[in-house]
Design an enzyme around this catalytic site. Structure first.
Site, PDB file in Angstrom:
ATOM      1  N   LYS A  45       1.879 -34.965   8.643  1.00  0.00           N
ATOM      2  CA  LYS A  45       1.181 -35.427   9.837  1.00  0.00           C
ATOM      3  C   LYS A  45       1.270 -36.953   9.966  1.00  0.00           C
ATOM      4  O   LYS A  45       1.611 -37.478  11.019  1.00  0.00           O
ATOM      5  CB  LYS A  45      -0.288 -34.986   9.766  1.00  0.00           C
ATOM      6  N   ARG A 114      -8.456 -36.556   9.155  1.00  0.00           N
ATOM      7  CA  ARG A 114      -7.743 -35.292   8.910  1.00  0.00           C
ATOM      8  C   ARG A 114      -6.909 -35.375   7.646  1.00  0.00           C
ATOM      9  O   ARG A 114      -6.388 -36.428   7.317  1.00  0.00           O
ATOM     10  CB  ARG A 114      -6.763 -34.993  10.064  1.00  0.00           C
ATOM     11  N   GLY A 123      -4.327 -24.767   8.766  1.00  0.00           N
ATOM     12  CA  GLY A 123      -5.640 -24.147   8.642  1.00  0.00           C
ATOM     13  C   GLY A 123      -6.207 -24.207   7.244  1.00  0.00           C
ATOM     14  O   GLY A 123      -7.277 -23.673   6.974  1.00  0.00           O
ATOM     15  N   MET A 125      -6.672 -27.064   5.335  1.00  0.00           N
ATOM     16  CA  MET A 125      -7.414 -28.266   4.985  1.00  0.00           C
ATOM     17  C   MET A 125      -8.468 -28.543   6.054  1.00  0.00           C
ATOM     18  O   MET A 125      -8.408 -28.041   7.152  1.00  0.00           O
ATOM     19  CB  MET A 125      -6.455 -29.448   4.875  1.00  0.00           C
ATOM     20  N   ARG A 358       5.448 -31.774  14.348  1.00  0.00           N
ATOM     21  CA  ARG A 358       6.087 -31.402  13.073  1.00  0.00           C
ATOM     22  C   ARG A 358       7.078 -30.285  13.355  1.00  0.00           C
ATOM     23  O   ARG A 358       7.007 -29.622  14.403  1.00  0.00           O
ATOM     24  CB  ARG A 358       5.043 -30.933  12.061  1.00  0.00           C
ATOM     25  N   HIS A 478       7.070  -1.340 -11.742  1.00  0.00           N
ATOM     26  CA  HIS A 478       8.116  -0.337 -11.510  1.00  0.00           C
ATOM     27  C   HIS A 478       8.230  -0.019 -10.026  1.00  0.00           C
ATOM     28  O   HIS A 478       9.315  -0.022  -9.445  1.00  0.00           O
ATOM     29  CB  HIS A 478       7.794   0.931 -12.319  1.00  0.00           C
ATOM     30  N   ARG A 585      23.012   1.454 -13.046  1.00  0.00           N
ATOM     31  CA  ARG A 585      22.184   1.932 -14.172  1.00  0.00           C
ATOM     32  C   ARG A 585      22.394   3.419 -14.363  1.00  0.00           C
ATOM     33  O   ARG A 585      21.953   4.218 -13.546  1.00  0.00           O
ATOM     34  CB  ARG A 585      20.700   1.664 -13.888  1.00  0.00           C
ATOM     35  N   SER A 795      26.688 -10.609 -18.263  1.00  0.00           N
ATOM     36  CA  SER A 795      25.836 -10.507 -17.090  1.00  0.00           C
ATOM     37  C   SER A 795      24.409 -10.786 -17.560  1.00  0.00           C
ATOM     38  O   SER A 795      23.884 -10.082 -18.413  1.00  0.00           O
ATOM     39  CB  SER A 795      25.941  -9.125 -16.473  1.00  0.00           C
ATOM     40  N   CYS A 862      22.366 -10.035 -13.218  1.00  0.00           N
ATOM     41  CA  CYS A 862      21.989  -8.779 -12.566  1.00  0.00           C
ATOM     42  C   CYS A 862      20.500  -8.520 -12.651  1.00  0.00           C
ATOM     43  O   CYS A 862      20.032  -7.446 -12.349  1.00  0.00           O
ATOM     44  CB  CYS A 862      22.785  -7.611 -13.136  1.00  0.00           C
ATOM     45  N   TYR A 882      29.110 -14.975 -10.288  1.00  0.00           N
ATOM     46  CA  TYR A 882      28.506 -14.171  -9.222  1.00  0.00           C
ATOM     47  C   TYR A 882      27.045 -13.883  -9.539  1.00  0.00           C
ATOM     48  O   TYR A 882      26.599 -14.028 -10.687  1.00  0.00           O
ATOM     49  CB  TYR A 882      29.269 -12.858  -9.010  1.00  0.00           C
TER      50      TYR A 882
END
Lengths: 914, 914
Positions: A45, A114, A123, A125, A358, A478, A585, A795, A862, A882
């Site tokens: 701000k 502020r 919202g 502060m 902003r 899980h 898997r 991996s 992975c 990767y």
């Protein structure tokens, strides 16, 4: 032996030694001491106000106390003389510029105070307006404005805000007084209260302050200001702010700046008003002026929703010049910042003031749309556009949403937004019930599976369910992990939901839902909603998304693969652009209903022969699975991990067997089931482990039961050769799990090579393949050079590596993780984003040593982290080849990888091959 | 993406590329190609033969095929041309020297073929004698020796040994023939069989060979030799040898040498004989010529125990010159090798031949005695003497032994020698029964606690028991670790023992023992013996031990502390020379009967207030504990670890509660116990963890429940100040467990400092103290520099560090560890000896980083490894300040540390402070 007690208090270690700092930055009169780039110091701000001032926009003047003052306040619980005197100097400057004195004289200066942190925390502060008013200056204001009602309303607002924010008095206390007065006067609207009414309210407000704060409302303006400033500093650590930071990964150490600004009033009458807006639609990205306003109101009224604001195009009718000026200014701001602006303005007596601007928050869909539009408008370049979308937001474009436009939305409970999207269905309480209830084909019904927590045995139920709700478990439980993999909605760990599997009902407070009742889940927010809402479908083939991904791809150095166990997931992953499977898997295949009996027979076998017989039955099934996956990934590598979980996961649960046996012993001691259960329990006891995560699993299974590895490897190579003969290009990569020693890798690697050679000979064909390992134990990192002499690829299994590096059980971390995050000990769940400091250090060690052991060792990841943008960036930095993630994360990972590559290019760094 | 299959077979990687190696070393005619130092190549026996030959002693000539040939054999399952031709050349040399031909002519050369590895493996490897005999040469031998019976006896022995060792035919098959012939002839002694009998036996032996080996006994001498050689190579990997190596930590990779030596015969008549001996008594170390012999016998008869040998002083009477010569030779050997010699000799026709000499194995007691005597005799120096005792052997001097001299020793079963010593008592099956049965005071009875496995809840029973027997669990199971800490005998994991807690009986095969039956345990060997043997007490104040420790102390750089939780253990530890307590586990105090209710109340508390109330009850108890420990350790530091285990360990077991509830639901559904149990189960379920080792424990408890840390810290400092006022020097070191992050340490460290300051103020006194942490998680090692800024000391918790680095659960490793060791994947249990490669690498990292963060950070170890000599040496090498181990391991650790220090001095390396 020398023994010295610690003499330094803990905080000193953290205290920087700084002198001569500029704590306060002035803005006003067409120029500012700060600028738009100083967000670290001035907050978003404050930086925006400085930038707007410098640009000559109409901004009420003021000053910003920078974030370092807040950090000092947190460390020392006070404000230094230096800061205070810099503030007084700035105030004097402001008074001179305005020709006013704070809360004094006939034309008193009033200010707003502020908060404003580096990252926008909407919202979160607290703000105080009208500061400077007291029993005297309110009279001057009344005279000067010729509006007594306005003056007293401003004063009572100040007391109310100050009482709440600074003196910590519940809003409720003030509301009671206010509503009492309205009742007494028999009016409905606030505006119906007269100046006299407000004076009466003020008198009562002061009593409230005296009673609850044990002091009077301060009449000295400078005391008001100092107290308000400190309260803003303290508000950095209020609960709302902490929760927001936690959710948004904002550091607790930043602190907030304080903006003190001359008041302008939107509530001075019918030619005054206030509003907020966006330069484009933040929900869908459409290029339209978007916002709302209220005449004769202060900003708080808009934000708090006390009165209903009006769409901004109404302003064009009511005050066309102001509207045009606002459009002109905001359009300049958008061009200046080259991004959508979220702005606040106030009109005082027909004159427009800008209070804030902003970069606007937006949905994923809007982010993509806006980025593309801005490229088309030549505001930004494509290589900038790819940074305008948070890779996590891509998800928004891929999942359905609840349609909340119709009907009543009754939120029963909230859990963790474990897997985004929406699901609406009838509830069931067991996996078997889910299958039975859902049915098949045309009569298939949507079901929501509700469980205390899910286990691998629930997989078949989870597969048919539209969504999953659990009462226990975290973001990496899980249920959460599996559903994210499936791209299926899940709300996890909804603690208020009591699941009674026996009675087939769930209870939330007084509400009880039974099997078959309708429930709606919002996996994006974690809401559990009673009844049957509609859903809005996703659009996976979004043309905007394609455009953006097209721009991003050339920058991407990291390959992106998917974790997929079955052909359906593999096909899905390819559709999202996956360049292979990084983790298939094999055990998930064993939980299928037609296979688990053979798996159990294999486990219960007393001899190697019996075990082999059971494995022989599994072989054709596994082979068929692999054939399907290979076909789906034609031309791309498929990394298949050999059996990983401990065998007891495939057997009934120990405690359930014990209870069954205890019951049968009393009720039916001659039952053949009792005998059978006792036998089963014996084996289950043998396999029982105190810490299964660290137990007899991974390659430890393949080493103690080589016939299991042999069967799996045979299934892989028979499938590979078969499919290869169909003309499909097959690239299998066999992955040995949980290796911690060279010899483990060598042992399993030799099985792979031996069985591969056998199959090739039998089938008179060969297929090129790689043999490698998961790196998921700290020890593997320390001896990665040795392991790499046997392993052709690594991996990183960062889930288990995080578990063992921290000594955190993913299943149990929920017991203390919330406490850790609340206390700031952890900034975020290390299972969501890689802990680069600890786990990452081991990964780097493994990368370096791995390349020493085998210069061209292929490196991937992975773990769940493969789909987390921050983690993807880290993988890019340490030079992996990767990442692999769940299919629904592939686009996120691709974009994150492209951003990492583009950042490198900006820094002029070189590339690497995928 | 390039995909290359591995082309190299796994073995190639391990194959050294060597050419032109000398595989065969000749000895004889007064000189040898090898010497006594070449144990790596020639094995112990071969090196000894070479050395004795060079020294001019009467040694039958021969040659040694070195260990590299064995290693090649293991890799390639064959013997190269090169090795074979070198052997033939050596044989030719031997034939020339002896003027004989192997198995040919009127005076045939006969040879023995024996294994001989670098480390002595008595009785583990196979030997073949009389090689060279066949249907022809046996006749020549008969003629030459004029002893037909001797010749045919030698031949039948060859067939028998060859059949068994080379052709893998069960000894039983030959015994049947032999005993059948004795029966048929109606004789009792072997010697009563005639030459004709033996010829008949030979004929039948040949049939046995044909039947079971599918081939004839080889008649060609050179074929016999080659086959015998290969069999010796193979014998390296027989089960006995592998087990022996595993127990004795000998690498599987070394291989054995093969010694081929001209036969001399102790069975040529009454002027021939054979024997074995020691230059000093290996059982007690007395300086006495010690051994036994048999006239007219071959070595196998002595070793196999077929005939009972005669004490060696008898030889003095029977053949005084030979006896004197033997004494003279062995005395020369002892002086030459400067150590006790274990020798074998044969007398052929009155002429003495030395067949072997090696440093003699001895008991711990003997090792100490001999080392001291040799210093007194100026054979060795004190700094050498300290290396003559294996630190592990010190234990022998500290534990009682079973007295096996009287009565019948019926070994029921064998388990792991988990904690050495002897225990004799009446069996009980629960901890409560142990307490009840044992009674107190004068009527106290010795009990043996027999359990499937023990848990922390059994502690009170273990405390009163004389010894512990478990049917499950390994060398580092709960029972093993706790009993070793107590210095109490334990046999763990005796798999053949079936424990039926319900029936209060144990079964081993057909034998059933009931509560109250007598049992004797040998914790040193792992034997479980039926009935009540006597015990021979230990002598902890052994003067020899004191002498040896006195010599060793100046070399020791590492401090040695003890792990002790109670004053009794602390006093014991001091008696053994502990220089402080390195680990005082506060939780062990909570399992006491009078405390666990308060502990449970603390856990079950619903509010912080309830929890504090329960903690207030525990406070005075903990304070009293600490006072006792501080008093016992007057002047020495005491490291106290805050609460570590997960709270559910203090509650009843989940599955037992579930079973109880299921039963009550059927049998007594209105029982108040049912309600209570259900409530309890709810909390137990809340606390239940899938992987408790990685769960809510360690500092995670102190962070989520700061009131627990506060109570403990208060108890420590109140105790410290109280005892300090008594004039005791108190040096508390507060240890925070399971830290993985700087902020965890900072959080708990600030509690310690705050509460310490409070107590000091309240009591108007201060005590110097340190605050530090366990380093027991890989992540702690990676960020040790940061942690050290808050921690004044590190203590490596290598148990947990090993668990997390390998991903091995100590409780579950028994499922695959045997398989891993059998397959050579692990050389030894990493919980017994530090894995220097992986775990050790992380420790080194922590040491380096720790010193970077705080240059004088104090470094210790308190895991079980602190009492393992190899691990102590490693701790010395990486520069720790001290090790801490169980009290009964303190002497072992002290000696090991001194040896490490002395080794450094030999290498000229510098020191460090304790």
């Amino acid at each position: 032996m020398s023994v010295t007690p610690l003499s330094k208090p803990e905080t000193e270690i953290l205290t920087p030694k700084k002198r001569g700092i500029q704590y306060v930055f002035f803005f006003g009169g067409g120029k500012a001491e700060g600028n738009g780039k100083m967000k670290d110091e001035l907050g978003g701000k404050g930086a925006g106000l400085a930038e707007m001032t410098n640009a000559g926009l109409p901004v009420p003047p003021g000053f910003t106390i920078q974030t370092e003052a807040c950090r000092e306040y947190m460390r020392t619980s006070g404000v230094s003389e230096e800061i205070h005197s810099q503030m007084l100097a700035a105030l004097e400057h402001l008074e001179k510029l305005q020709g006013q004195k704070l809360g004094k004289g006939e034309n008193p200066l009033l200010v707003s105070v502020r908060s404003g942190a580096k990252f926008s925390m909407p919202g979160m502060m607290d703000t105080i307006l009208n500061l400077g008013l007291n029993d005297e200056s309110v009279k001057s204001l009344a005279r000067k404005s010729s509006n007594e009602r306005f003056a007293y309303d401003s004063y009572r607002r100040l007391i109310q805000m100050f009482g709440n924010v600074v003196l910590d008095i519940s809003k409720h206390e003030f509301d009671e007084v206010f509503d009492g007065q309205k009742k007494k006067r028999g009016v409905k609207l606030d505006t119906e209260l007269t100046a006299e009414d407000l004076q009466e309210i003020i008198a009562q407000y002061k009593q409230v302050v005296r009673k609850h704060a044990g002091r009077d409302f301060p009449q000295v303006p400078i005391e008001q200001l100092a107290m308000a400033r400190d309260a803003v500093f303290r508000s950095w650590n209020n609960d709302r702010a902490k929760v927001y930071r936690r959710i948004n990964n904002i550091s607790d150490d930043l602190g907030t700046a304080v903006n003190v600004q001359a008041m302008v009033f939107g509530n001075m009458g019918e030619t005054s008003g206030t509003g907020v807006g966006f330069t484009r639609n933040p929900a869908n990205g459409a290029k339209e002026f978007y916002g709302e306003f209220l005449m004769n109101a202060q900003g708080e009224d808009v934000v708090a929703g006390i009165r209903t604001p009006v769409p901004i195009n109404e302003l064009q009718k009511q005050m066309p010049q102001v509207y045009d000026q606002l459009r002109e200014i905001t359009s300049r701001l958008e061009k200046h910042y080259r991004d959508v602006q979220d702005f606040e303005f106030t009109i005082q007596d027909g004159k427009l003031y800008m209070l804030q601007t902003r970069n606007g928050k937006r949905t994923g869909r809007a982010a993509v749309r806006i980025a593309i539009d801005m490229v088309n408008e030549r505001l930004i370049k494509p290589e900038e556009a790819i940074f305008r979308v948070d890779p996590n937001q891509i998800y928004d474009l891929l999942v359905p949403k609840l349609d909340e436009s119709k009907g009543n939305v009754e939120v029963l409970a909230r859990g963790l937004p474990a897997s985004p999207g929406a699901a609406v269905g009838q509830i069931v309480f067991t996996a078997n019930d889910a299958v039975a209830f859902a049915g098949t084909g045309a009569s298939k019904k949507p079901v929501i599976l509700v469980r205390g927590e899910t286990t691998p045995e629930d997989i078949h139920g989870m597969e048919v369910a539209a969504g999953i709700l659990t009462s226990r478990g975290g973001m990496t439980s899980h249920a959460a992990v599996v559903t994210r993999g499936m791209g299926k909605c899940c709300v996890a760990g909804a603690g208020d939901v009591e699941v009674d599997e026996k009675k087939k009902e769930m209870r939330v407070g007084a509400v009880t839902l039974k099997e078959g009742d309708w429930l709606s889940l919002d996996g994006t927010t974690g809401r559990v909603i009673k009844g049957r809402l509609g859903t809005v479908p996703a659009s996976p083939d979004d043309p905007d998304l394609k455009t953006l991904m097209g721009w991003s791809e050339p920058f991407r150095k990291l390959g992106v693969r998917a974790n997929a166990d079955i052909p359906r997931d593999a096909i899905q992953a390819r559709a999202f652009g996956a360049e292979g499977i990084g983790l298939c898997r094999t055990e998930h295949m064993f939980f299928a209903e037609d296979r688990i009996p053979h798996m159990q027979a294999m486990i219960l076998a007393r001899t190697v022969e019996e075990r082999k017989a059971a494995l022989d039955k599994l072989l054709p099934m596994q082979r068929a699975d692999f054939e399907g996956v290979f076909r789906a990934m034609d031309g791309f590598p498929v990394t298949i991990r050999l059996l990983d979980p401990p065998l007891h996961e495939f057997l009934p649960r120990r405690e359930e067997l014990m209870v069954d046996i205890a019951k049968l012993e009393i009720q039916d001691s001659n039952s053949p089931k009792l005998k059978k259960n006792r036998e089963l329990l014996r084996r289950v006891e043998e396999l029982h482990e105190i810490n299964p995560m660290l137990g007899h699993r991974g390659c430890r299974l393949g080493i103690t039961y080589p016939e299991i590895s042999e069967m799996q490897v045979r299934a892989i190579f028979e499938a590979a050769v078969n499919v290869s003969k169909e003309g499909v290009k097959v690239i299998p990569e066999i992955m040995i799990p949980l290796v911690s020693m060279f010899k483990e890798m060598a042992n399993q690697g030799s099985i792979v090579r031996r069985v591969a050679a056998q199959v090739f000979k039998e089938k008179d064909a060969t297929v090129a393949y790689l043999t490698g390992t998961m790196i998921e134990l700290p020890r593997a990192c320390t001896v990665a050079d040795e392991i790499a002499t046997e392993a052709e690829f690594f991996s990183f299994g960062t889930n288990d590596l995080t578990q063992t590096t921290y000594g955190f059980s993913r299943d149990d971390i929920g017991k203390f993780l919330p406490s850790y995050i609340e206390r700031g000990i952890l900034k975020h769940d290390p299972f969501a984003t890689i802990d680069t400091e600890g786990v990452g250090q081991l990964m780097k060690m493994a990368v370096e040593k791995g390349r020493k052991g085998r210069s061209n060792v292929k490196l991937g990841i992975c773990g769940e982290h493969g789909g987390d943008p921050a983690s993807v960036e880290f993988c890019h930095q340490i030079g992996l080849n990767y990442v692999s993630c769940s299919p629904f994360r592939v686009l996120t990972a691709r974009l994150a990888a492209a951003q990492a590559g583009a950042s490198d290019q900006l820094k002029g760094e070189g590339g690497r091959t995928k």
